[in-house]
Design a protein around this motif. Structure first.
Motif, mmCIF file in Angstrom:
data_model
loop_
_atom_site.group_PDB
_atom_site.id
_atom_site.type_symbol
_atom_site.label_atom_id
_atom_site.label_comp_id
_atom_site.label_asym_id
_atom_site.label_seq_id
_atom_site.Cartn_x
_atom_site.Cartn_y
_atom_site.Cartn_z
ATOM 1 N N ALA A 78 0.914 -1.116 0.108
ATOM 2 C CA ALA A 78 0.054 -0.151 0.271
ATOM 3 C C ALA A 78 0.808 1.284 -0.063
ATOM 4 N N VAL A 79 1.887 1.058 0.759
ATOM 5 C CA VAL A 79 2.995 2.359 0.920
ATOM 6 C C VAL A 79 3.410 2.481 -0.841
ATOM 7 N N ALA A 80 3.782 1.561 -1.334
ATOM 8 C CA ALA A 80 4.080 1.606 -2.872
ATOM 9 C C ALA A 80 2.952 2.155 -3.678
ATOM 10 N N THR A 81 1.795 1.848 -3.433
ATOM 11 C CA THR A 81 0.751 2.292 -4.366
ATOM 12 C C THR A 81 0.392 4.045 -4.213
ATOM 13 N N VAL A 82 0.596 4.357 -3.011
ATOM 14 C CA VAL A 82 0.330 5.808 -2.738
ATOM 15 C C VAL A 82 1.750 6.509 -3.392
ATOM 16 N N GLU A 83 2.865 6.040 -3.040
ATOM 17 C CA GLU A 83 4.043 6.591 -3.706
ATOM 18 C C GLU A 83 3.855 6.885 -5.026
ATOM 19 N N LYS A 84 3.501 5.891 -5.859
ATOM 20 C CA LYS A 84 3.386 5.639 -7.280
ATOM 21 C C LYS A 84 2.230 6.510 -7.889
ATOM 22 N N SER A 85 1.103 6.514 -6.917
ATOM 23 C CA SER A 85 -0.109 7.047 -7.519
ATOM 24 C C SER A 85 -0.277 8.638 -7.257
ATOM 25 N N LEU A 86 0.369 9.056 -5.867
ATOM 26 C CA LEU A 86 0.173 10.240 -5.515
ATOM 27 C C LEU A 86 1.429 11.031 -4.988
ATOM 28 N N GLY A 87 2.485 10.387 -5.268
ATOM 29 C CA GLY A 87 3.932 11.192 -5.288
ATOM 30 C C GLY A 87 4.404 11.261 -4.004
ATOM 31 N N TYR A 88 3.928 10.706 -2.837
ATOM 32 C CA TYR A 88 4.337 10.980 -1.510
ATOM 33 C C TYR A 88 4.412 9.599 -0.787
#
Length: 453
Positions: A78-88
């Motif tokens: 989930a952390v990787a998903t937020v980083e990839k999708s939202l940039g933080y």
């Protein structure tokens, strides 16, 4: 025809001392579209992450501060998903109380298995947080009432993930019926006819390193771990167990019945329910049944629901139709349709897109409105509700009434495939003591919802 009852909340309502002060602050801190809203999510499975990330994409100045899960494998993904999708990169925790105690967090997104929904919602309301909670919001009738009481007491927005309540085609269907063009409602038939096969529980194993089993169980009784219940990367089969779920009736069928209730005007609770079911198709060992057939008595019409994990030839509305309002399903083998029979016509209604069509004599289409999957509309409505303090489309009280249909149907099955009479004012079953025990449920020490929330 019944009209939908809208609750009227007051920011200056009755509030608790410490939590009440936080509730009043949160109710006034974000008023305009540019005021920042900080979210956190509890339960980082694919559905929850898809929804909260999209909510941040389509709404202005909305961010995710913290992700919470007791499954570290899902949490890392989930952390990787937020980083990839939202940039933080968001913070992470395995303790939901850390999120609830974080004064920066305005609202929590609860996408745990069903047995955690109510307690997490009550705790969030007590902590002064607004809530988006996935369906089915509860696993029994009593805890639904406690969620309603907590939302009112602490003046919280609680939006349930019954997305169809934000569907424009749902509103137009409701207006068509309200106009009288369909005539008087005779009966409403809901279908959740999915495929399935013989299910058997996998052997018990030691608890894997990636899972905090005690916290995953939470309010549910302690038992040994089996990979049949929790999967490291997927959803798992917790929907086969009464301790964690209401089965298929609480899953897709809850969406179908909730949308049906909405378009016919959100009637109050039914007077009685007759439920039948069992594992006769494949002889599975699952606790929740392979097939159920349920009839609810609303006084002037009946509503029924057929719920199956046994009809492999039925299909959900295809994605191309769910995302194109000019297309309609083949209603005859549509697995998640509703049929509303009036004295002047028959309305077919799709779940999560598919729109509606009214058939008259000789099978001619006399009215229709296309519709797409209303996830975006529901997420926009949630954020607007946080900023304006208006009731959300999926307000917890109306959604509790829809969830009660799920519970009544399951309870009628669990007490022996019988008819149960229901007092909608007290939310008590009148003719079976065991049924009332199931309507309230039991909770493990440390995870108890109090009578006075």
């Amino acid at each position: 025809m019944y009209r939908r009852e809208f609750l009227k909340k007051s920011i200056a309502g009755s509030l608790g001392l410490t939590v009440g002060a936080n509730s009043l602050l949160n109710a006034t801190v974000y008023q305009g579209a540019n005021d920042k809203i900080v979210l956190a999510i509890i339960g980082t499975g694919s559905r929850g992450m898809e929804a909260i990330v999209n909510c941040c994409r389509i709404n202005t100045n909305v961010t995710i501060k913290t992700l919470c899960d007791v499954n570290t494998s899902k949490l890392n993904r989930a952390v990787a998903t937020v980083e990839k999708s939202l940039g933080y990169r968001p913070a992470t925790t395995g303790e939901m109380k850390e999120i609830l105690n974080d004064k920066d967090v305005n609202a929590v997104w609860i996408s745990t298995p069903e047995h955690w929904h109510a307690l997490a919602t009550v705790w969030a309301c007590q902590a002064g947080k607004d809530v988006y909670v996935e369906k089915n919001p509860t696993i029994n009738i009593w805890e639904g009432r406690k969620m309603v009481e907590a939302a009112k007491k602490y003046n919280r927005i609680v939006q349930v993930g019954f997305q169809n309540r934000s569907a424009p085609y749902g509103f137009s269907a409701r207006e068509y019926i309200k106009s009288g063009k369909l005539g008087n409602i005779v009966t409403v038939k809901c279908y959740n006819m999915l495929g399935g096969g013989k299910w058997s529980e996998k052997p018990e194993t030691p608890v894997p390193a990636w899972l905090n089993w005690d916290k995953w169980l939470g309010p549910a009784p302690m038992r040994n771990f089996t990979p049949s219940i929790v999967d490291e990367s997927g959803r798992g089969d917790w929907g086969c167990y009464w301790a964690y779920s209401g089965g298929g009736l609480a899953d897709d069928a809850s969406h179908v019945m909730d949308l049906a209730r909405m378009v016919i005007g959100d009637p109050p609770h039914p007077k009685s329910v007759y439920g039948w079911g069992g594992n006769y198709a494949f002889g599975a060992s699952r606790e929740t049944p392979e097939y159920q057939s349920i009839v609810y008595d609303f006084g002037v019409f009946t509503l029924s629901c057929d719920n199956a994990y046994a009809t492999n030839y039925m299909i959900k509305t295809p994605n191309n139709i769910r995302n194109d309002k000019t297309l309609f399903p083949n209603w005859r083998n549509n697995s998640t349709r509703t049929e509303i029979y009036g004295t002047e016509g028959l309305m077919y209604l799709g779940r999560h897109g598919g729109g509606w069509q009214v058939m008259g004599r000789n099978n001619e289409i006399i009215a229709q409105d296309g519709g797409v999957f209303p996830d975006k509309e529901h997420q926009i409505d949630f954020i607007q509700s946080l900023r304006t303090r208006k009731n959300p489309n999926g307000d917890v009280e109306e959604c509790h009434r829809s969830a009660t249909l799920v519970h009544l149907g399951n309870i009628a099955y669990r007490v022996g495939n019988k008819q149960l009479f229901f007092d909608g004012n007290t939310e008590k079953i009148l003719n079976d003591d065991r049924a009332n025990i199931l309507a309230k449920g039991t909770y493990r020490e440390g995870y108890i919802i109090p009578e006075n929330v």
